[in-house]
Design an enzyme around this catalytic site. Structure first.
Site, mmCIF file in Angstrom:
data_model
loop_
_atom_site.group_PDB
_atom_site.id
_atom_site.type_symbol
_atom_site.label_atom_id
_atom_site.label_comp_id
_atom_site.label_asym_id
_atom_site.label_seq_id
_atom_site.Cartn_x
_atom_site.Cartn_y
_atom_site.Cartn_z
ATOM 1 N N ASN A 1 0.044 -9.203 5.155
ATOM 2 C CA ASN A 1 0.007 -7.757 5.310
ATOM 3 C C ASN A 1 0.050 -7.098 3.929
ATOM 4 O OD1 ASN A 1 -0.071 -5.300 6.577
ATOM 5 N ND2 ASN A 1 1.949 -5.436 7.501
ATOM 6 N N CYS B 1 -5.003 0.291 3.929
ATOM 7 C CA CYS B 1 -4.893 -1.109 4.342
ATOM 8 C C CYS B 1 -6.221 -1.840 4.268
ATOM 9 C CB CYS B 1 -4.322 -1.190 5.757
ATOM 10 S SG CYS B 1 -5.292 -0.300 7.001
ATOM 11 N N GLN C 1 0.812 -1.220 0.000
ATOM 12 C CA GLN C 1 0.000 0.000 0.000
ATOM 13 C C GLN C 1 0.843 1.266 0.000
ATOM 14 O OE1 GLN C 1 -1.407 -1.160 4.109
ATOM 15 N NE2 GLN C 1 -1.567 1.070 4.314
ATOM 16 N N HIS D 1 -5.389 -0.931 11.897
ATOM 17 C CA HIS D 1 -4.847 -1.560 10.689
ATOM 18 C C HIS D 1 -5.679 -2.781 10.323
ATOM 19 C CE1 HIS D 1 -1.855 -2.275 7.667
ATOM 20 N NE2 HIS D 1 -1.393 -3.389 8.208
#
Length: 448
Positions: free
Chosen positions: A387, A70, A64, A366
């Site tokens: 992630n 996110c 990102q 997040h």
């Protein structure tokens, strides 16, 4: 009466400090190396080996970059995982996060304008108005907000609407757009309070939105109405789709019924009984779009729903407080034992999850994706996390989260209704209690 710090008290503290035989050793260590390096516990690395009894193959990790997207990356990643299984798209395939970003900025502007109009008769120092003006819009969001965008605009592959400088580094655009939105708030509030008709107000708002559209198009590119898509699958077969629209692309290549995917939270605070639903006042992006709605479950039920979906071969969007007790930027470890600051300083930092929420010590910051779990005797011990910070973090972008860390710092998962019990599905169907705009369960995932 308030009491000042006296010199006698300072002298006492100095005596207590220098009476500790380890004080100067620790002082030298911490001043030289910093708090985290001095309290790093390497034993956490041993207990966080990246091996899992359930481990989904989900392809390359996305990045990102310097943006707070996110929540978009995590949601679109869960969808591309499914596309990988169904259509054998290559491992580096991504859905366009820039496309949903464009429409989110546009829709959040309209959301802000409507809230400003609806609160125009309140003083600017009223808490609701101050809340709106503090950050008219930002990069962050929640699952239901992404669903609202997709239901209205569909999705496109990244090849049809690629990243730009401003989508990957969003601060310049956000700063300018918020300046514009606050200026527009002055105009809209003045119109309402001067008795202007709703027709006149709407006409002025449309001019403002036209300017937002132009700003977003200059910055991110104008989004496609239809596009061509071609790719070679994992077996090297060639595929081409010509003249398809974003909504038709979503229907054909993703095809999820988003109403079946629901948000579950774990918020053990006194004001939110379990097995009830909640929404948050003034939280959203698409006016008249999908409502943000959470079902609050106890942690065991929360985790079981995620495990059920992973067992079925589908990854799980989740939200957490990623910066808490974690070595997330390099090693990719989310573990309560990774740092021992309390032992280093000989202080008690213990708080319950509810206390951390009530006293502003923690909230969701997040969003990532659960792609695996290690079950021992049927119970989770650690979780595999995809992630969106690129491949340099953890194991090629994948992180390891201890089950104990999940208990304390995970707040939200998104699962299909089929993975809930019948009683939980009935609870989720309830009309939600409306929480205040600043409730911690209204926090947005934004961490870059």
């Amino acid at each position: 009466m308030s009491k000042e710090i006296s010199q006698n008290l300072i002298d006492r503290f100095k005596q207590e400090y220098n009476g500790r035989k380890e004080a100067k050793v620790i002082e030298r260590t911490v001043t030289k190396n910093g708090i985290l390096n001095s309290s790093r516990n390497l034993a956490a690395d041993v207990q966080s080996t990246p091996v899992f009894s359930i481990d989904l193959d989900t392809g390359d990790v996305a990045n990102q970059k310097q943006s707070g997207r996110c929540w978009m990356f995590a949601a679109l990643n869960t969808m591309r995982h499914d596309m990988k299984n169904q259509f054998k798209v290559p491992g580096n395939f991504e859905l366009s996060q820039n496309y949903t970003f464009f429409w989110d900025k546009f829709e959040k502007s309209n959301w802000f304008y409507e809230n400003i109009i609806n609160t125009a008769e309140l003083d600017t120092d009223d808490r609701k108005v101050a809340f709106l003006l503090n950050e008219p819009q930002g990069d962050g969001g929640q699952w239901d907000m992404l669903c609202a965008l997709i239901e209205k605009y569909g999705v496109v592959p990244q090849s049809a609407y690629p990243e730009t400088y401003n989508s990957s580094k969003s601060r310049e655009f956000d700063t300018l757009l918020n300046e514009k939105l606050r200026k527009d708030a002055v105009t809209l509030r003045n119109l309402v309070n001067s008795g202007a008709s709703r027709t006149d107000i709407d006409e002025r708002k449309q001019q403002m939105l036209s300017e937002v559209y132009r700003m977003a198009s200059y910055s991110f590119g104008e989004p496609p109405v239809q596009f061509d898509w071609e790719y070679r699958d994992a077996d090297q077969n060639y595929h081409r789709e010509a003249g398809i629209t974003p909504k038709a692309f979503y229907d054909k290549y993703v095809g999820w019924n988003l109403s079946e995917y629901i948000s579950i939270i774990n918020a053990p605070t006194a004001d939110k009984p379990y097995n009830q639903t909640y929404t948050i006042d003034m939280l959203g992006n698409v006016v008249n779009g999908r409502q943000v709605k959470h079902l609050n479950l106890a942690m065991d039920d929360f985790k079981q729903a995620a495990i059920n979906q992973l067992k079925a071969g589908q990854s799980v969007w989740f939200g957490c407080d990623v910066g808490q007790h974690s070595e997330a930027r390099e090693k990719g470890l989310l573990d309560l034992d990774v740092f021992a600051e309390d032992e280093l300083f000989d202080i008690d930092l213990s708080m319950s999850k509810a206390e951390r929420l009530d006293y502003k010590e923690s909230l969701m910051t997040h969003a990532m994706v659960l792609t695996g779990v290690d079950l021992v005797a049927g119970q989770p011990t650690k979780w595999k996390v995809e992630n969106s910070w690129g491949k340099k973090v953890g194991e090629k972008g994948y992180m390891v989260m201890s089950d104990a860390w999940m208990d304390e710092y995970c707040y939200q998962v998104v699962v299909q209704k089929q993975f809930l019990t019948e009683a939980q599905r009935q609870a989720q169907a309830q009309t939600p209690t409306v929480l205040k705009p600043w409730d911690p369960m209204g926090s947005l995932a934004y961490q870059d």
